[in-house]
Design an enzyme around this catalytic site. Structure first.
Site, PDB file in Angstrom:
ATOM      1  N   LYS A 279       0.843  -1.189   0.000  1.00  0.00           N
ATOM      2  CA  LYS A 279       0.000   0.000   0.000  1.00  0.00           C
ATOM      3  C   LYS A 279       0.884   1.246   0.000  1.00  0.00           C
ATOM      4  CE  LYS A 279      -4.372   1.422   2.120  1.00  0.00           C
ATOM      5  NZ  LYS A 279      -5.339   1.137   3.196  1.00  0.00           N
ATOM      6  N   GLU A 364     -19.772  -5.067  10.797  1.00  0.00           N
ATOM      7  CA  GLU A 364     -20.724  -4.258  11.551  1.00  0.00           C
ATOM      8  C   GLU A 364     -21.797  -5.104  12.236  1.00  0.00           C
ATOM      9  OE1 GLU A 364     -18.870  -1.714   8.402  1.00  0.00           O
ATOM     10  OE2 GLU A 364     -19.819  -3.694   8.430  1.00  0.00           O
ATOM     11  N   ARG A 392     -25.699  -1.888   7.454  1.00  0.00           N
ATOM     12  CA  ARG A 392     -25.391  -3.307   7.295  1.00  0.00           C
ATOM     13  C   ARG A 392     -25.791  -4.121   8.529  1.00  0.00           C
ATOM     14  NH1 ARG A 392     -20.858  -3.490   3.448  1.00  0.00           N
ATOM     15  NH2 ARG A 392     -19.858  -5.173   4.578  1.00  0.00           N
TER      16      ARG A 392
END
Length: 618
Positions: A279, A364, A392
């Site tokens: 990254k 979640e 969600r």
């Protein structure tokens, strides 16, 4: 410049392989130049350059389908499909989206923005392909972080039944790779997905099964082989699920990835290609601090410093400070986040109270049920989740938290319009879906001072409660108006007659502006801070109807099921619907990306538009 040769999809196939390295470098320079001016997702895109190039070399667009998980790492994909010119307007109003958008290009297979959905969508596309008897390729790209979401595993479990090809690219940017491991993984990947090897293995088993005691011998060989593979071969979890696994592969080596993709495409079933990427690759500051450069405002490339003026205090900052204060006074307070400790302001809490802070990953649903269990055993959990991501976990809020009346606090960050991330991130549905649930209390602060008071109120509250607050700087106005917080009670700010503005949370600031404009035109205008969205203050509503001609409800939430509709329903049921009512709320449409002020103006919720609508209603 090689990037100038990329005018449309598949043009990368005309680039000589000897120039791939240069093209990757040009793309990184392009990304840093553009994102440093507009802001956007930087580190994840810098890390996925070669991976995206390899996918575009392997796939044929738009016939083949590529589904990006979340989609924030799709910038190189946009470049390679001829959208370079749009990057000057990246994430700006009416400009290029920071996520895949089908209306931008037929090479974007699906609009995405949330995590862990790509495998399910790609699997659906693969099955549809088979039903329609087509032969196009279908691929999904999912990050290692997204695999912490349960939906990804549900999709993998289902994908194991697929009898045709589906390529799932696992973009792993959270671990290093050594040459020895990578080389061995490539070798094993070729062996284990080679058709002749598979056929030979099956022939041996079938031959043994026909001999006396052969089935028992074959079973022992299989169990011994599986034990060795578990020790020696990565990816056995996937193999045990019935999926073919190849990897790990160097995600910055295009030739290696191309070989892996070609091998994976020969598998009659779902195949996972595990690639390791770095990254922030190519920009040392992003490599060293990928979290900071995940999503950035405009910045100076040389120093990495933000170009904007010194950042003002945000509601997230206040949440961070208040949580530390509360945790110091109450040992039963625990904090929960779904892979967003920095975004939700819990980084310092995590450091100060590591045993009381839980990052559950992009999960979640689990976060809410986990919090319910904690609450039922005497802890006081604060679950900090962005409004759009809390969607969600709706069933868990209803079924686990609210049916059990568990004293869980939902700290809903990024409520209302959030701006540049667009439709998938606008937090404009929470008031509606939370207000529909029995046992749930919903509150919203007008300013910083009230926010802190409400958080303390939540800490002592005996049931499920949600406090919503916006992205961005705190509002410090109206500090002189601070009635004691009482359950289900709204607050008079200005008490006059004729017009009454009843505003929810962040809209109080706008209501002050609206009132000022109306006062200049000679109108008498009252202002009420709603405070409680559920339950609504019926006593306040009764008193309002006595001396006012029109009630103007203001909320940064959709109209359907929102605060205004609940007020209108009460007035009708109580026989007080003779008074005019104007509902200022988000219209029934998905609000796209852009500056928040521009978006409010577009949907008629800026101060000037609201004044105009009020005058038309009088």
């Amino acid at each position: 410049m090689l990037t100038e040769k990329i005018k449309k999809a598949n043009d990368i196939k005309d680039i000589d392989p000897s120039e791939y390295k240069q093209l990757a470098q040009e793309i990184r320079c392009f990304l840093m130049d553009k994102i440093s001016k507009t802001g956007g997702h930087l580190a994840s895109n810098l890390g996925a350059v070669e991976l995206t190039m390899a996918l575009h070399l392997f796939l044929d667009f738009p016939e083949d389908k590529l589904v990006w998980d979340v989609g924030h790492q799709s910038y190189t994909h946009k470049i390679l499909t001829g959208r370079q010119e749009g990057f000057d307007s990246l994430r700006k109003y009416k400009g290029l989206s920071g996520f895949p958008k089908r209306k931008e290009s037929d090479c974007d297979a699906c609009d995405t923005g949330h995590s862990s959905t790509s495998i399910s969508i790609a699997l659906g596309m693969a099955v549809a392909r088979d039903i329609e008897q087509k032969n196009n390729k279908v691929a999904a790209v999912i990050g290692d972080g997204a695999l912490s979401g349960g939906m990804a595993y549900e999709a993998l479990n289902n994908a194991a039944r697929l009898k045709s090809n589906l390529m799932i690219v696992l973009n792993d940017n959270n671990m290093s790779i050594s040459e020895n491991v990578g080389g061995m993984a490539l070798y094993l990947g070729k062996i284990r997905t080679n058709r002749k090897y598979q056929e030979l293995k099956d022939d041996v088993y079938y031959a043994l099964a026909k001999t006396p005691a052969g089935e028992r011998i074959a079973d022992k060989i299989k169990r011994s082989k599986d034990s060795i593979k578990r020790l020696m071969i990565p990816g056995m979890l996937f193999e045990d699920m019935g999926l073919t696994y190849i990897g790990p592969i160097d995600g910055h080596n295009i030739a290696h990835m191309m070989k892996a993709f070609k091998t994976a495409s020969k598998v009659d079933g779902a195949c996972i290609v595990h690639v390791i990427t770095k990254k922030g690759k190519g920009y040392i500051k992003a490599e060293e601090n990928p979290s900071r450069f995940h999503g950035v405002d405009p910045f100076y490339v040389k120093s990495g410093e933000n170009k904007l003026q010194e950042r003002a205090e945000t509601y997230t900052d206040v949440y961070a400070d208040t949580m530390l204060e509360l945790a110091k006074k109450r040992e039963n307070i625990v904090a929960i986040t779904a892979a967003m400790p920095s975004g939700t302001g819990l980084a310092r809490f995590q450091k100060a109270y590591p045993e009381r802070c839980f990052d559950v990953g992009i999960a979640e649903e689990h976060a809410v049920s986990f919090a319910t269990g904690l609450a039922l055993q005497g802890c006081k959990p604060f679950v900090a989740i962005y409004s759009s991501f809390l969607q969600r976990a709706y069933d868990q809020i209803l079924h686990d938290t609210c049916i059990n009346k568990a004293p869980v606090v939902f700290a809903i960050d990024r409520a209302g319009l959030v701006g540049k991330d667009g439709e998938t991130h606008q937090g404009v549905f929470d008031l509606s879906f939370l207000s529909a649930i029995p046992n749930m209390t919903v509150i919203a602060p007008k300013n910083k001072k009230e926010f802190k008071e409400m958080l303390e109120y939540c800490a002592d509250f005996g049931g499920p409660i949600a406090i919503r607050y916006p992205r961005g700087n705190v509002y410090d106005g109206l500090n002189e108006y601070q009635d004691t917080l009482k359950y289900g009670k709204s607050e008079w700010i200005y008490k006059e007659q004729e017009i009454v503005l009843v505003a929810v949370g962040n809209m109080v600031k706008t209501a002050v502006q609206v009132r000022g404009r109306l006062k200049l035109q000679g109108y008498q205008v009252s202002l009420v801070n709603a405070r409680f969205v559920k339950p609504i203050d019926t006593e306040m509503m009764d008193s309002i109807t006595v001396n006012h001609k029109i009630i103007v409800c203001m909320e940064d939430n959709v109209k359907r099921g929102g605060y205004g509709e609940h007020v209108a329903s009460y007035l009708k049921e109580s026989g007080k619907n003779a008074i005019k009512m104007l509902n200022i709320s988000v219209p029934d449409k998905f609000v796209e990306h852009g500056d928040v002020d521009e978006l409010y103006k577009e949907i008629g919720m800026d101060a000037d538009s609201i004044v105009e609508r009020i005058l038309e209603s009088l």
